[in-house]
Write a protein that holds these residues in place. Structure first.
Motif, PDB file in Angstrom:
ATOM      1  N   THR A  21      31.169  11.449  56.767  1.00 15.69           N
ATOM      2  CA  THR A  21      30.435  12.775  57.338  1.00 15.69           C
ATOM      3  C   THR A  21      31.074  13.298  58.768  1.00 15.69           C
ATOM      4  O   THR A  21      31.852  12.391  59.482  1.00 15.69           O
ATOM      5  N   GLY A  22      31.205  14.407  58.585  1.00 12.55           N
ATOM      6  CA  GLY A  22      31.740  14.978  60.156  1.00 12.55           C
ATOM      7  C   GLY A  22      31.482  16.401  60.114  1.00 12.55           C
ATOM      8  O   GLY A  22      30.509  16.826  59.646  1.00 12.55           O
ATOM      9  N   GLY A  23      32.354  17.288  60.753  1.00  9.62           N
ATOM     10  CA  GLY A  23      32.145  18.677  61.000  1.00  9.62           C
ATOM     11  C   GLY A  23      32.283  19.104  62.343  1.00  9.62           C
ATOM     12  O   GLY A  23      32.304  18.340  63.181  1.00  9.62           O
ATOM     13  N   THR A  24      32.652  20.374  62.410  1.00 11.72           N
ATOM     14  CA  THR A  24      32.845  21.193  63.706  1.00 11.72           C
ATOM     15  C   THR A  24      31.897  21.602  64.125  1.00 11.72           C
ATOM     16  O   THR A  24      31.440  21.494  65.240  1.00 11.72           O
ATOM     17  N   PHE A  25      31.084  22.585  63.474  1.00  9.09           N
ATOM     18  CA  PHE A  25      29.960  23.361  63.844  1.00  9.09           C
ATOM     19  C   PHE A  25      28.667  22.913  63.183  1.00  9.09           C
ATOM     20  O   PHE A  25      27.579  22.845  63.690  1.00  9.09           O
ATOM     21  N   THR A  26      28.707  22.210  62.103  1.00  7.47           N
ATOM     22  CA  THR A  26      27.682  21.672  61.208  1.00  7.47           C
ATOM     23  C   THR A  26      28.073  20.350  60.664  1.00  7.47           C
ATOM     24  O   THR A  26      29.333  20.111  60.487  1.00  7.47           O
ATOM     25  N   THR A  27      27.196  19.557  60.787  1.00  8.87           N
ATOM     26  CA  THR A  27      27.373  18.281  59.969  1.00  8.87           C
ATOM     27  C   THR A  27      27.219  18.147  58.750  1.00  8.87           C
ATOM     28  O   THR A  27      26.305  18.598  58.031  1.00  8.87           O
ATOM     29  N   THR A  28      28.435  17.809  58.028  1.00  2.93           N
ATOM     30  CA  THR A  28      28.526  17.844  56.498  1.00  2.93           C
ATOM     31  C   THR A  28      29.230  16.536  56.079  1.00  2.93           C
ATOM     32  O   THR A  28      29.690  15.632  56.594  1.00  2.93           O
TER      33      THR A  28
END
Length: 174
Positions: free
Chosen positions: A154-161
């Motif tokens: 799980t990660g993401g810059t603008f949203t968590t994906t």
């Protein structure tokens, strides 16, 4: 008038030259290089996690649906007011709910709508969450271990994906 003809002739020559170079010679050269023995196997993106790789079997997480047929990519031009699209989304919602053992209202939107390119490896944490019990059961891994693997992917810059490709590789490694 003479100057106009000179400029027109020069423009036409440039157009013809660039058409031959960029429209014929360059594509032919790229095609020719692609046919060189031994290069094709080296061109495959084996270790990437930037592309969704759907895996067969209940022990794997399922990526978003795709409107494209591999190896092509591309979306659909159908919107939510298109009856065919609405029918497909409803069918997907029912299928996901049955596969995951949840009610249809618990199925996240990204589980039933295709990504723009059809190659998106990311799903929402909600979609990953409803898949955890099935994956744990089918893989023989404890539910908490599968949750830990989801958290690691799980990660993401603008949203968590959640990256499904990385997650499924971690399932294989566990």
């Amino acid at each position: 008038m003479n100057n106009f003809l000179k400029q027109s002739w020069a423009g036409l020559r440039i157009l013809l030259a660039l058409t031959v170079i960029l429209g014929v010679a360059y594509p032919a050269a790229v095609w020719g290089v692609s046919r060189v023995p031994g290069l094709h196997a080296n061109a495959e993106a084996v270790d990437t996690t930037l592309v969704a790789v759907a895996r067969e079997g209940d022990k794997y997480f399922v990526p978003r649906p795709s409107a494209a047929t591999l190896p092509a990519s591309g979306g659909s031009n159908k919107s939510e007011i298109n009856e065919d699209y609405t029918k497909v989304v409803d069918e997907r919602r029912t299928a996901v709910a049955q596969r995951e053992g949840v009610s249809e209202d618990q199925v996240p939107q990204d589980a039933v709508t295709a990504s723009a390119s059809g190659l998106d490896p990311d799903i929402s944490p909600a979609y990953a969450e409803i898949q955890i019990p099935r994956v744990a059961r089918a893989s023989g891994l404890p539910v908490e271990k599968v949750r830990d693997l989801v958290a690691a992917a799980t990660g993401g810059t603008f949203t968590t994906t959640v990256n499904v490709t990385a997650l499924n590789r971690a399932i294989d490694a566990a």
